[in-house]
Design a protein around this motif. Structure first.
Motif, short mmCIF file in Angstrom:
data_model
loop_
_atom_site.label_atom_id
_atom_site.label_comp_id
_atom_site.label_asym_id
_atom_site.label_seq_id
_atom_site.Cartn_x
_atom_site.Cartn_y
_atom_site.Cartn_z
N GLU A 353 30.95 37.32 43.59
CA GLU A 353 31.63 37.12 44.88
C GLU A 353 32.99 36.46 44.68
N ARG A 354 33.06 35.49 43.76
CA ARG A 354 34.35 34.81 43.51
C ARG A 354 35.37 35.79 42.94
N LEU A 355 34.93 36.64 42.05
CA LEU A 355 35.86 37.63 41.46
C LEU A 355 36.37 38.60 42.53
N ARG A 356 35.48 39.00 43.42
CA ARG A 356 35.89 39.92 44.50
C ARG A 356 36.84 39.21 45.46
N ASP A 357 36.58 37.92 45.71
CA ASP A 357 37.51 37.15 46.55
C ASP A 357 38.92 37.21 45.96
N ALA A 358 39.01 37.26 44.62
CA ALA A 358 40.31 37.28 43.96
C ALA A 358 40.89 38.70 43.93
N GLY A 359 40.19 39.65 44.51
CA GLY A 359 40.74 41.01 44.63
C GLY A 359 40.28 41.96 43.55
N LEU A 360 39.34 41.55 42.71
CA LEU A 360 38.88 42.45 41.64
C LEU A 360 37.70 43.31 42.11
N ASP A 361 37.58 44.49 41.50
CA ASP A 361 36.41 45.33 41.73
C ASP A 361 35.37 44.98 40.67
N LYS A 400 25.95 25.81 28.59
CA LYS A 400 27.26 25.23 28.28
C LYS A 400 28.22 25.23 29.48
N GLY A 401 27.82 25.90 30.57
CA GLY A 401 28.70 26.00 31.74
C GLY A 401 29.88 26.93 31.51
N VAL A 402 29.67 27.98 30.73
CA VAL A 402 30.76 28.92 30.44
C VAL A 402 30.30 30.35 30.70
N ALA A 403 31.29 31.27 30.65
CA ALA A 403 30.97 32.70 30.61
C ALA A 403 31.64 33.26 29.38
N ALA A 404 31.01 34.23 28.74
CA ALA A 404 31.69 34.92 27.64
C ALA A 404 32.48 36.07 28.26
N VAL A 405 33.75 36.16 27.89
CA VAL A 405 34.62 37.21 28.45
C VAL A 405 34.93 38.19 27.34
N LYS A 406 34.56 39.44 27.52
CA LYS A 406 34.79 40.42 26.46
C LYS A 406 35.76 41.49 26.94
N ASN A 407 36.83 41.66 26.16
CA ASN A 407 37.81 42.71 26.48
C ASN A 407 37.25 44.05 25.99
N LEU A 408 36.97 44.94 26.92
CA LEU A 408 36.34 46.22 26.53
C LEU A 408 37.38 47.27 26.15
N LEU A 422 33.13 28.16 33.48
CA LEU A 422 32.80 28.95 34.68
C LEU A 422 33.81 28.74 35.81
N GLU A 423 34.26 27.49 35.99
CA GLU A 423 35.18 27.27 37.11
C GLU A 423 36.57 27.87 36.86
N GLU A 424 36.88 28.19 35.58
CA GLU A 424 38.21 28.75 35.28
C GLU A 424 38.19 30.25 35.03
N VAL A 425 36.99 30.82 35.04
CA VAL A 425 36.89 32.19 34.52
C VAL A 425 37.57 33.23 35.44
N VAL A 426 37.55 32.98 36.75
CA VAL A 426 38.16 33.95 37.66
C VAL A 426 39.65 34.05 37.39
N TYR A 428 41.21 33.17 34.74
CA TYR A 428 41.42 33.68 33.38
C TYR A 428 41.40 35.21 33.37
N VAL A 429 40.42 35.78 34.06
CA VAL A 429 40.29 37.25 34.04
C VAL A 429 41.43 37.90 34.82
N VAL A 430 41.78 37.33 35.96
CA VAL A 430 42.89 37.90 36.75
C VAL A 430 44.16 37.91 35.90
N ASP A 431 44.48 36.76 35.26
CA ASP A 431 45.69 36.69 34.42
C ASP A 431 45.62 37.69 33.28
N ALA A 432 44.44 37.78 32.66
CA ALA A 432 44.31 38.69 31.52
C ALA A 432 44.53 40.13 31.96
N ILE A 433 43.99 40.49 33.11
CA ILE A 433 44.13 41.88 33.57
C ILE A 433 45.58 42.17 33.91
N ILE A 434 46.24 41.19 34.54
CA ILE A 434 47.64 41.42 34.91
C ILE A 434 48.50 41.60 33.65
#
Ligand code: HAM
Length: 446
Positions: A353-361, A400-408, A422-426, A428-434
Protein backbone atom coordinates in the motif's frame (compact mmCIF):
# COMPACT_ATOMS: atom_id res chain seq x y z
CA UNK A 1 -28.38 -36.73 -3.52
CA UNK A 2 -27.84 -34.09 -6.21
CA UNK A 3 -26.47 -35.37 -9.47
CA UNK A 4 -23.31 -33.69 -10.74
CA UNK A 5 -24.01 -31.73 -13.93
CA UNK A 6 -21.95 -32.67 -16.97
CA UNK A 7 -19.40 -29.93 -17.71
CA UNK A 8 -19.77 -28.31 -21.12
CA UNK A 9 -16.99 -26.17 -22.50
CA UNK A 10 -18.29 -23.10 -24.29
CA UNK A 11 -16.14 -21.23 -26.80
CA UNK A 12 -16.41 -17.68 -28.14
CA UNK A 13 -18.83 -17.05 -31.01
CA UNK A 14 -17.18 -17.54 -34.42
CA UNK A 15 -15.60 -14.35 -35.71
CA UNK A 16 -15.67 -12.69 -32.27
CA UNK A 17 -12.30 -12.45 -30.54
CA UNK A 18 -10.93 -12.21 -27.04
CA UNK A 19 -8.26 -9.58 -26.49
CA UNK A 20 -5.68 -11.25 -24.25
CA UNK A 21 -3.00 -9.68 -22.01
CA UNK A 22 -0.22 -10.44 -24.51
CA UNK A 23 -1.79 -7.93 -26.90
CA UNK A 24 -2.89 -5.40 -24.29
CA UNK A 25 0.21 -3.24 -24.81
CA UNK A 26 -0.52 -2.84 -28.52
CA UNK A 27 -4.21 -2.09 -27.96
CA UNK A 28 -3.34 0.52 -25.36
CA UNK A 29 -0.75 2.04 -27.66
CA UNK A 30 -3.32 2.40 -30.46
CA UNK A 31 -6.08 3.64 -28.15
CA UNK A 32 -3.85 6.20 -26.44
CA UNK A 33 -2.29 7.41 -29.69
CA UNK A 34 -5.65 7.86 -31.42
CA UNK A 35 -7.08 9.70 -28.43
CA UNK A 36 -4.14 12.07 -28.25
CA UNK A 37 -4.15 12.76 -32.02
CA UNK A 38 -7.91 13.39 -32.26
CA UNK A 39 -7.67 15.72 -29.27
CA UNK A 40 -4.93 17.68 -31.01
CA UNK A 41 -7.47 18.47 -33.76
CA UNK A 42 -10.24 19.44 -31.34
CA UNK A 43 -12.45 16.33 -31.61
CA UNK A 44 -14.79 15.57 -28.69
CA UNK A 45 -15.90 12.13 -27.61
CA UNK A 46 -19.42 10.77 -27.86
CA UNK A 47 -20.83 7.32 -27.09
CA UNK A 48 -23.95 5.84 -28.57
CA UNK A 49 -25.68 2.53 -27.81
CA UNK A 50 -24.57 -0.70 -29.46
CA UNK A 51 -28.17 -1.49 -30.37
CA UNK A 52 -30.30 0.81 -32.56
CA UNK A 53 -33.62 0.62 -34.34
CA UNK A 54 -33.11 -1.48 -37.50
CA UNK A 55 -34.72 1.20 -39.63
CA UNK A 56 -31.89 3.61 -38.86
CA UNK A 57 -29.36 1.40 -40.65
CA UNK A 58 -31.70 0.40 -43.49
CA UNK A 59 -32.49 4.04 -44.28
CA UNK A 60 -29.03 5.40 -43.49
CA UNK A 61 -26.75 2.85 -45.13
CA UNK A 62 -29.08 1.96 -48.01
CA UNK A 63 -31.28 -1.07 -48.58
CA UNK A 64 -29.20 -2.42 -51.47
CA UNK A 65 -25.84 -2.64 -49.70
CA UNK A 66 -23.89 -5.71 -48.52
CA UNK A 67 -24.22 -4.64 -44.90
CA UNK A 68 -28.01 -4.23 -44.91
CA UNK A 69 -28.72 -7.13 -47.26
CA UNK A 70 -26.47 -9.73 -45.67
CA UNK A 71 -24.49 -8.66 -42.65
CA UNK A 72 -26.70 -7.22 -39.93
CA UNK A 73 -27.37 -8.92 -36.61
CA UNK A 74 -31.05 -8.13 -36.41
CA UNK A 75 -33.47 -9.45 -33.80
CA UNK A 76 -36.95 -8.79 -32.54
CA UNK A 77 -37.30 -7.36 -29.05
CA UNK A 78 -39.55 -9.99 -27.51
CA UNK A 79 -41.16 -7.45 -25.17
CA UNK A 80 -42.59 -5.10 -27.77
CA UNK A 81 -41.87 -6.61 -31.19
CA UNK A 82 -39.46 -3.82 -32.21
CA UNK A 83 -36.82 -4.77 -34.77
CA UNK A 84 -33.38 -3.97 -33.35
CA UNK A 85 -29.90 -4.33 -34.82
CA UNK A 86 -26.39 -4.57 -33.37
CA UNK A 87 -24.68 -1.58 -34.94
CA UNK A 88 -22.64 -2.56 -38.02
CA UNK A 89 -20.92 0.85 -38.05
CA UNK A 90 -20.95 4.09 -36.06
CA UNK A 91 -21.98 6.86 -38.44
CA UNK A 92 -25.73 6.17 -38.44
CA UNK A 93 -25.91 6.12 -34.63
CA UNK A 94 -23.76 9.25 -34.36
CA UNK A 95 -26.04 11.07 -36.79
CA UNK A 96 -29.13 9.85 -34.94
CA UNK A 97 -27.69 11.29 -31.71
CA UNK A 98 -26.68 14.57 -33.38
CA UNK A 99 -30.27 15.05 -34.57
CA UNK A 100 -31.92 13.81 -31.38
CA UNK A 101 -29.87 16.15 -29.17
CA UNK A 102 -29.72 19.01 -31.68
CA UNK A 103 -25.94 19.00 -31.31
CA UNK A 104 -25.21 21.34 -34.22
CA UNK A 105 -27.74 23.99 -33.18
CA UNK A 106 -25.09 26.61 -32.36
CA UNK A 107 -21.98 25.48 -34.22
CA UNK A 108 -20.52 22.63 -36.21
CA UNK A 109 -19.11 19.76 -34.17
CA UNK A 110 -16.02 17.59 -34.39
CA UNK A 111 -16.94 14.24 -32.81
CA UNK A 112 -15.22 10.91 -32.22
CA UNK A 113 -16.27 7.53 -30.87
CA UNK A 114 -14.75 4.14 -30.18
CA UNK A 115 -16.32 0.74 -29.73
CA UNK A 116 -17.32 -2.64 -31.10
CA UNK A 117 -19.25 -3.01 -34.36
CA UNK A 118 -20.97 -6.17 -35.61
CA UNK A 119 -21.19 -7.55 -39.13
CA UNK A 120 -22.19 -11.08 -40.03
CA UNK A 121 -19.37 -11.49 -42.57
CA UNK A 122 -17.41 -14.64 -43.45
CA UNK A 123 -14.60 -14.52 -40.87
CA UNK A 124 -11.03 -14.45 -42.16
CA UNK A 125 -7.82 -12.66 -41.23
CA UNK A 126 -8.71 -8.99 -40.69
CA UNK A 127 -12.44 -9.59 -41.11
CA UNK A 128 -14.40 -10.34 -37.99
CA UNK A 129 -18.00 -10.43 -36.84
CA UNK A 130 -17.22 -8.22 -33.89
CA UNK A 131 -14.51 -5.64 -34.49
CA UNK A 132 -13.51 -2.30 -33.01
CA UNK A 133 -13.68 1.02 -34.81
CA UNK A 134 -12.42 4.45 -33.98
CA UNK A 135 -14.66 6.85 -35.89
CA UNK A 136 -14.58 10.61 -36.46
CA UNK A 137 -17.54 12.65 -37.65
CA UNK A 138 -17.17 16.35 -38.51
CA UNK A 139 -20.75 17.57 -38.62
CA UNK A 140 -21.88 20.94 -40.03
CA UNK A 141 -18.81 21.65 -42.18
CA UNK A 142 -19.09 22.20 -45.93
CA UNK A 143 -15.44 21.45 -46.77
CA UNK A 144 -13.19 20.86 -48.62
CA UNK A 145 -10.96 22.05 -45.78
CA UNK A 146 -12.46 19.60 -43.26
CA UNK A 147 -12.21 16.70 -45.73
CA UNK A 148 -8.49 17.40 -46.09
CA UNK A 149 -8.02 17.98 -42.36
CA UNK A 150 -9.45 14.52 -41.63
CA UNK A 151 -6.92 13.03 -44.03
CA UNK A 152 -4.05 15.02 -42.48
CA UNK A 153 -5.17 13.71 -39.08
CA UNK A 154 -4.94 10.14 -40.40
CA UNK A 155 -1.44 10.74 -41.74
CA UNK A 156 -0.35 12.08 -38.35
CA UNK A 157 -1.83 9.03 -36.70
CA UNK A 158 0.03 6.57 -38.95
CA UNK A 159 3.24 8.53 -38.31
CA UNK A 160 2.74 8.52 -34.55
CA UNK A 161 2.00 4.81 -34.59
CA UNK A 162 5.04 4.18 -36.77
CA UNK A 163 3.00 2.58 -39.56
CA UNK A 164 4.79 2.74 -42.87
CA UNK A 165 3.06 0.75 -45.52
CA UNK A 166 -0.22 2.68 -45.96
CA UNK A 167 -1.41 4.37 -49.13
CA UNK A 168 -4.19 6.90 -49.51
CA UNK A 169 -6.81 6.17 -52.20
CA UNK A 170 -8.98 9.12 -53.09
CA UNK A 171 -12.02 9.69 -55.27
CA UNK A 172 -15.04 11.93 -55.66
CA UNK A 173 -18.43 10.35 -56.26
CA UNK A 174 -20.13 13.70 -56.94
CA UNK A 175 -23.66 14.57 -55.92
CA UNK A 176 -27.00 12.87 -56.57
CA UNK A 177 -27.67 14.39 -60.01
CA UNK A 178 -24.15 13.59 -61.22
CA UNK A 179 -24.49 10.05 -59.98
CA UNK A 180 -27.87 9.77 -61.77
CA UNK A 181 -26.20 10.58 -65.11
CA UNK A 182 -23.36 8.21 -64.38
CA UNK A 183 -25.86 5.56 -63.31
CA UNK A 184 -27.57 5.64 -66.69
CA UNK A 185 -24.19 5.20 -68.39
CA UNK A 186 -23.27 2.38 -66.01
CA UNK A 187 -26.52 0.50 -66.65
CA UNK A 188 -25.98 0.80 -70.39
CA UNK A 189 -22.42 -0.49 -70.02
CA UNK A 190 -23.30 -3.46 -67.79
CA UNK A 191 -26.34 -4.33 -69.95
CA UNK A 192 -23.93 -4.78 -72.83
CA UNK A 193 -21.92 -7.24 -70.70
CA UNK A 194 -24.78 -9.07 -68.94
CA UNK A 195 -23.09 -12.44 -69.51
CA UNK A 196 -20.14 -11.42 -67.31
CA UNK A 197 -22.22 -10.28 -64.32
CA UNK A 198 -22.41 -12.42 -61.19
CA UNK A 199 -25.68 -12.96 -59.29
CA UNK A 200 -25.20 -9.95 -56.98
CA UNK A 201 -24.41 -7.68 -59.93
CA UNK A 202 -27.44 -8.90 -61.92
CA UNK A 203 -29.67 -8.17 -58.97
CA UNK A 204 -28.15 -4.72 -58.49
CA UNK A 205 -28.04 -3.74 -62.15
CA UNK A 206 -31.20 -1.64 -61.94
CA UNK A 207 -31.51 -1.15 -58.17
CA UNK A 208 -27.99 0.09 -57.36
CA UNK A 209 -25.49 -0.30 -60.21
CA UNK A 210 -22.86 1.82 -58.41
CA UNK A 211 -22.55 -1.02 -55.89
CA UNK A 212 -21.39 -3.30 -58.73
CA UNK A 213 -18.18 -1.22 -58.79
CA UNK A 214 -17.65 -2.19 -55.16
CA UNK A 215 -17.69 -5.93 -55.98
CA UNK A 216 -15.27 -8.23 -54.18
CA UNK A 217 -15.53 -10.81 -57.02
CA UNK A 218 -12.11 -11.10 -58.70
CA UNK A 219 -13.72 -12.42 -61.93
CA UNK A 220 -15.49 -9.10 -62.40
CA UNK A 221 -12.51 -6.80 -61.83
CA UNK A 222 -11.67 -6.39 -65.52
CA UNK A 223 -15.24 -5.59 -66.43
CA UNK A 224 -15.51 -3.10 -63.61
CA UNK A 225 -12.20 -1.46 -64.59
CA UNK A 226 -13.63 -0.66 -68.01
CA UNK A 227 -16.86 0.85 -66.66
CA UNK A 228 -17.68 4.59 -67.07
CA UNK A 229 -15.94 6.64 -64.37
CA UNK A 230 -17.91 8.89 -62.06
CA UNK A 231 -15.11 11.47 -62.08
CA UNK A 232 -15.90 12.12 -65.75
CA UNK A 233 -19.47 13.10 -64.79
CA UNK A 234 -18.63 15.72 -62.16
CA UNK A 235 -19.89 19.26 -62.80
CA UNK A 236 -18.31 22.54 -61.79
CA UNK A 237 -19.12 22.56 -58.05
CA UNK A 238 -18.16 18.98 -57.30
CA UNK A 239 -15.07 19.32 -59.43
CA UNK A 240 -14.01 22.47 -57.51
CA UNK A 241 -14.62 20.69 -54.20
CA UNK A 242 -12.41 17.80 -55.24
CA UNK A 243 -9.72 20.16 -56.54
CA UNK A 244 -9.91 21.98 -53.18
CA UNK A 245 -9.23 18.77 -51.24
CA UNK A 246 -6.40 17.83 -53.56
CA UNK A 247 -4.79 21.30 -53.34
CA UNK A 248 -4.59 21.08 -49.51
CA UNK A 249 -3.18 17.56 -49.67
CA UNK A 250 -0.60 18.64 -52.28
CA UNK A 251 0.41 21.66 -50.24
CA UNK A 252 0.90 19.41 -47.20
CA UNK A 253 2.82 16.81 -49.22
CA UNK A 254 0.31 14.00 -48.66
CA UNK A 255 0.75 11.46 -51.46
CA UNK A 256 -2.42 9.85 -52.81
CA UNK A 257 -3.69 7.69 -55.63
CA UNK A 258 -6.84 8.76 -57.43
CA UNK A 259 -8.89 5.59 -57.57
CA UNK A 260 -11.97 6.05 -59.78
CA UNK A 261 -13.27 2.62 -58.64
CA UNK A 262 -13.49 3.69 -55.02
CA UNK A 263 -17.20 4.08 -54.24
CA UNK A 264 -17.38 2.84 -50.59
CA UNK A 265 -19.91 0.36 -49.25
CA UNK A 266 -22.72 2.60 -48.01
CA UNK A 267 -25.17 4.79 -49.91
CA UNK A 268 -24.78 7.86 -47.69
CA UNK A 269 -21.61 9.17 -49.31
CA UNK A 270 -21.26 12.05 -51.76
CA UNK A 271 -18.25 13.89 -53.20
CA UNK A 272 -14.99 13.07 -51.36
CA UNK A 273 -14.39 9.42 -50.50
CA UNK A 274 -11.11 7.93 -49.33
CA UNK A 275 -9.49 4.79 -47.97
CA UNK A 276 -6.11 4.05 -46.43
CA UNK A 277 -4.86 0.74 -47.76
CA UNK A 278 -1.92 -1.54 -46.99
CA UNK A 279 -0.61 -4.41 -49.09
CA UNK A 280 0.62 -6.23 -45.98
CA UNK A 281 -2.69 -7.68 -44.77
CA UNK A 282 -3.78 -9.64 -47.81
CA UNK A 283 -7.30 -9.08 -49.05
CA UNK A 284 -8.44 -7.14 -45.96
CA UNK A 285 -5.96 -4.33 -46.46
CA UNK A 286 -8.23 -1.32 -45.86
CA UNK A 287 -7.39 -0.03 -42.41
CA UNK A 288 -9.51 3.11 -42.62
CA UNK A 289 -12.27 4.48 -44.82
CA UNK A 290 -14.62 7.40 -45.02
CA UNK A 291 -15.75 10.45 -46.84
CA UNK A 292 -18.34 13.19 -47.11
CA UNK A 293 -21.99 12.33 -46.43
CA UNK A 294 -23.93 15.57 -46.90
CA UNK A 295 -27.36 13.95 -47.55
CA UNK A 296 -27.48 11.64 -44.51
CA UNK A 297 -28.60 13.97 -41.74
CA UNK A 298 -31.56 15.24 -43.76
CA UNK A 299 -32.38 11.66 -44.81
CA UNK A 300 -32.53 10.72 -41.12
CA UNK A 301 -34.98 13.53 -40.32
CA UNK A 302 -32.59 16.36 -39.36
CA UNK A 303 -32.07 19.80 -40.87
CA UNK A 304 -29.87 19.65 -43.98
CA UNK A 305 -26.36 19.56 -42.49
CA UNK A 306 -23.16 18.76 -44.40
CA UNK A 307 -20.78 16.27 -42.79
CA UNK A 308 -17.65 14.25 -43.36
CA UNK A 309 -15.96 11.46 -41.43
CA UNK A 310 -14.12 8.18 -41.41
CA UNK A 311 -13.61 5.07 -39.30
CA UNK A 312 -10.61 2.82 -38.83
CA UNK A 313 -10.53 -0.86 -37.95
CA UNK A 314 -8.46 -1.34 -34.81
CA UNK A 315 -7.80 -5.10 -35.31
CA UNK A 316 -6.38 -4.37 -38.75
CA UNK A 317 -4.13 -1.62 -37.38
CA UNK A 318 -2.89 -3.96 -34.64
CA UNK A 319 -2.22 -6.68 -37.21
CA UNK A 320 -0.32 -4.23 -39.38
CA UNK A 321 1.74 -3.07 -36.39
CA UNK A 322 2.62 -6.70 -35.68
CA UNK A 323 3.39 -7.31 -39.34
CA UNK A 324 5.77 -4.36 -39.23
CA UNK A 325 7.54 -5.87 -36.22
CA UNK A 326 6.11 -3.89 -33.31
CA UNK A 327 6.66 -5.48 -29.90
CA UNK A 328 4.83 -3.96 -27.00
CA UNK A 329 4.94 -6.67 -24.39
CA UNK A 330 4.28 -4.79 -21.20
CA UNK A 331 5.71 -5.09 -17.72
CA UNK A 332 2.90 -5.98 -15.33
CA UNK A 333 4.29 -3.77 -12.58
CA UNK A 334 7.29 -1.82 -11.25
CA UNK A 335 7.75 -3.85 -8.08
CA UNK A 336 7.02 -7.48 -7.19
CA UNK A 337 6.68 -8.25 -3.50
CA UNK A 338 8.04 -11.61 -2.37
CA UNK A 339 7.47 -12.80 1.19
CA UNK A 340 7.68 -15.86 3.41
CA UNK A 341 5.97 -16.43 6.75
CA UNK A 342 2.83 -14.99 8.32
CA UNK A 343 4.47 -11.89 9.77
CA UNK A 344 6.26 -11.07 6.53
CA UNK A 345 3.03 -11.47 4.60
CA UNK A 346 1.21 -9.02 6.82
CA UNK A 347 4.14 -6.55 6.58
CA UNK A 348 4.22 -7.01 2.78
CA UNK A 349 0.56 -6.02 2.50
CA UNK A 350 1.29 -2.76 4.33
CA UNK A 351 4.42 -2.14 2.26
CA UNK A 352 2.45 -2.75 -0.96
CA UNK A 353 0.00 0.00 0.00
CA UNK A 354 2.85 2.41 0.82
CA UNK A 355 4.51 1.76 -2.53
CA UNK A 356 1.23 2.37 -4.37
CA UNK A 357 0.74 5.58 -2.38
CA UNK A 358 4.07 6.67 -3.90
CA UNK A 359 2.67 6.04 -7.38
CA UNK A 360 4.26 2.66 -8.14
CA UNK A 361 2.49 -0.32 -9.69
CA UNK A 362 2.94 -3.25 -7.34
CA UNK A 363 2.13 -6.94 -7.53
CA UNK A 364 2.11 -8.72 -4.21
CA UNK A 365 2.63 -12.45 -4.37
CA UNK A 366 -0.59 -14.18 -3.34
CA UNK A 367 -1.36 -17.82 -2.78
CA UNK A 368 -1.99 -19.80 -5.96
CA UNK A 369 -3.63 -23.15 -6.52
CA UNK A 370 -0.49 -24.86 -5.17
CA UNK A 371 -0.09 -22.73 -2.10
CA UNK A 372 2.16 -19.74 -1.51
CA UNK A 373 5.30 -21.11 -3.21
CA UNK A 374 8.85 -21.05 -1.88
CA UNK A 375 11.25 -18.15 -2.47
CA UNK A 376 12.52 -19.64 -5.70
CA UNK A 377 9.05 -20.07 -7.16
CA UNK A 378 8.11 -16.54 -6.07
CA UNK A 379 11.27 -15.07 -7.63
CA UNK A 380 10.40 -16.81 -10.90
CA UNK A 381 7.03 -15.04 -10.84
CA UNK A 382 8.79 -11.76 -10.03
CA UNK A 383 11.02 -12.17 -13.11
CA UNK A 384 8.09 -13.10 -15.34
CA UNK A 385 6.14 -10.02 -14.22
CA UNK A 386 8.65 -7.73 -15.93
CA UNK A 387 9.03 -5.73 -12.69
CA UNK A 388 12.15 -3.58 -12.31
CA UNK A 389 12.58 -4.60 -8.65
CA UNK A 390 11.67 -7.43 -6.34
CA UNK A 391 11.27 -6.60 -2.67
CA UNK A 392 11.88 -9.59 -0.46
CA UNK A 393 10.55 -9.99 3.06
CA UNK A 394 11.52 -13.19 4.90
CA UNK A 395 11.81 -14.06 8.56
CA UNK A 396 15.41 -12.71 8.68
CA UNK A 397 14.40 -9.41 7.09
CA UNK A 398 11.48 -8.97 9.47
CA UNK A 399 13.75 -9.68 12.46
CA UNK A 400 16.16 -6.98 11.23
CA UNK A 401 13.43 -4.51 10.21
CA UNK A 402 14.62 -4.40 6.59
CA UNK A 403 13.57 -5.46 3.11
CA UNK A 404 15.91 -6.97 0.56
CA UNK A 405 15.71 -4.98 -2.68
CA UNK A 406 16.72 -6.86 -5.81
CA UNK A 407 17.26 -5.15 -9.15
CA UNK A 408 15.75 -7.54 -11.70
CA UNK A 409 17.02 -5.58 -14.68
CA UNK A 410 20.77 -5.77 -14.03
CA UNK A 411 22.97 -7.90 -16.27
CA UNK A 412 22.62 -11.62 -15.57
CA UNK A 413 24.82 -12.63 -12.66
CA UNK A 414 25.25 -9.13 -11.33
CA UNK A 415 21.74 -8.35 -10.19
CA UNK A 416 22.54 -6.38 -7.07
CA UNK A 417 20.67 -6.93 -3.87
CA UNK A 418 20.59 -4.34 -1.07
CA UNK A 419 19.16 -4.38 2.42
CA UNK A 420 17.15 -1.27 3.19
CA UNK A 421 15.37 -0.29 6.40
CA UNK A 422 11.61 -0.82 6.05
CA UNK A 423 10.78 2.82 6.75
CA UNK A 424 13.18 3.97 4.00
CA UNK A 425 12.47 1.36 1.38
CA UNK A 426 9.70 3.21 -0.49
CA UNK A 427 11.87 6.29 -1.06
CA UNK A 428 14.82 4.05 -1.97
CA UNK A 429 12.88 2.19 -4.66
CA UNK A 430 11.30 5.32 -6.13
CA UNK A 431 14.74 7.00 -6.41
CA UNK A 432 16.28 3.86 -7.87
CA UNK A 433 13.56 3.54 -10.50
CA UNK A 434 13.82 7.20 -11.46
CA UNK A 435 17.60 7.05 -11.88
CA UNK A 436 17.60 3.65 -13.58
CA UNK A 437 17.59 2.86 -17.22
CA UNK A 438 14.41 1.12 -16.19
CA UNK A 439 12.77 4.39 -17.23
CA UNK A 440 11.11 2.89 -20.26
CA UNK A 441 9.27 0.46 -18.02
CA UNK A 442 8.36 3.04 -15.46
CA UNK A 443 4.73 3.10 -14.45
CA UNK A 444 5.27 5.85 -11.88
CA UNK A 445 2.29 8.16 -11.97
CA UNK A 446 3.18 11.87 -11.88
P1 HAM B 1 -16.24 0.97 -43.36
O1 HAM B 1 -15.33 1.12 -44.53
O2 HAM B 1 -17.36 0.04 -43.51
O3 HAM B 1 -16.76 2.43 -43.02
O4 HAM B 1 -15.41 0.55 -42.09
C1 HAM B 1 -14.29 1.29 -41.66
C2 HAM B 1 -13.15 0.37 -41.30
O5 HAM B 1 -13.57 -0.61 -40.35
C3 HAM B 1 -12.62 -0.47 -42.46
O6 HAM B 1 -11.71 0.28 -43.24
C4 HAM B 1 -11.94 -1.61 -41.73
O7 HAM B 1 -10.65 -1.21 -41.29
C5 HAM B 1 -12.83 -1.80 -40.52
N1 HAM B 1 -13.73 -2.95 -40.73
C6 HAM B 1 -14.87 -2.97 -41.45
N2 HAM B 1 -15.45 -4.20 -41.42
C7 HAM B 1 -14.63 -4.97 -40.67
C8 HAM B 1 -14.66 -6.34 -40.24
N3 HAM B 1 -15.66 -7.16 -40.56
N4 HAM B 1 -13.64 -6.81 -39.47
C9 HAM B 1 -12.61 -5.99 -39.11
N5 HAM B 1 -12.55 -4.68 -39.47
C10 HAM B 1 -13.53 -4.17 -40.23
C11 HAM B 1 -17.63 2.70 -42.00
O8 HAM B 1 -17.92 1.94 -41.14
C12 HAM B 1 -18.10 4.14 -42.02
N6 HAM B 1 -19.05 4.32 -40.90
C13 HAM B 1 -16.94 5.10 -41.92
C14 HAM B 1 -17.35 6.53 -41.91
C15 HAM B 1 -17.45 7.34 -40.82
N7 HAM B 1 -17.72 7.24 -42.97
C16 HAM B 1 -18.05 8.47 -42.59
N8 HAM B 1 -17.90 8.53 -41.28
Amino acid sequence: MSEKKKAVKVNAVKGMNDMLPADAGLWELVENTVQSVVKSYGYQQMRTPIVEDTGLFVRGLGEVTDIVEKEMYTFIDSLNGDSLTLRPEGTAGAVRAVIEHNLTYDSPKRLWYYGPMFRHERPQRGRYRQFYQFGLEAVGFTGPDIDAELILLCRRLWDDLGLQDVELHLNSIGDASERAEHRAALIAYFEKHQDQLDEDAKRRLYSNPLRILDTKNPHMQKLVDGAPKLLDYLKEESRAHFEGVRAILDKNAVPYIINPRLVRGMDYYNRTVFEWVTTKLGSQGTICGGGRYDPLIEMCGGKPTPACGFAMGVERIIELLKEEGADFSQAQCDVYLVHQGAEAQSEAMVLGERLRDAGLDVVLHCAGANGMGNFKAQMKRADASGAAYALILGEDEIAKGVAAVKNLRGEQGEQQQAEVALEEVVEYVVDAIISDDAHEHLHLHP
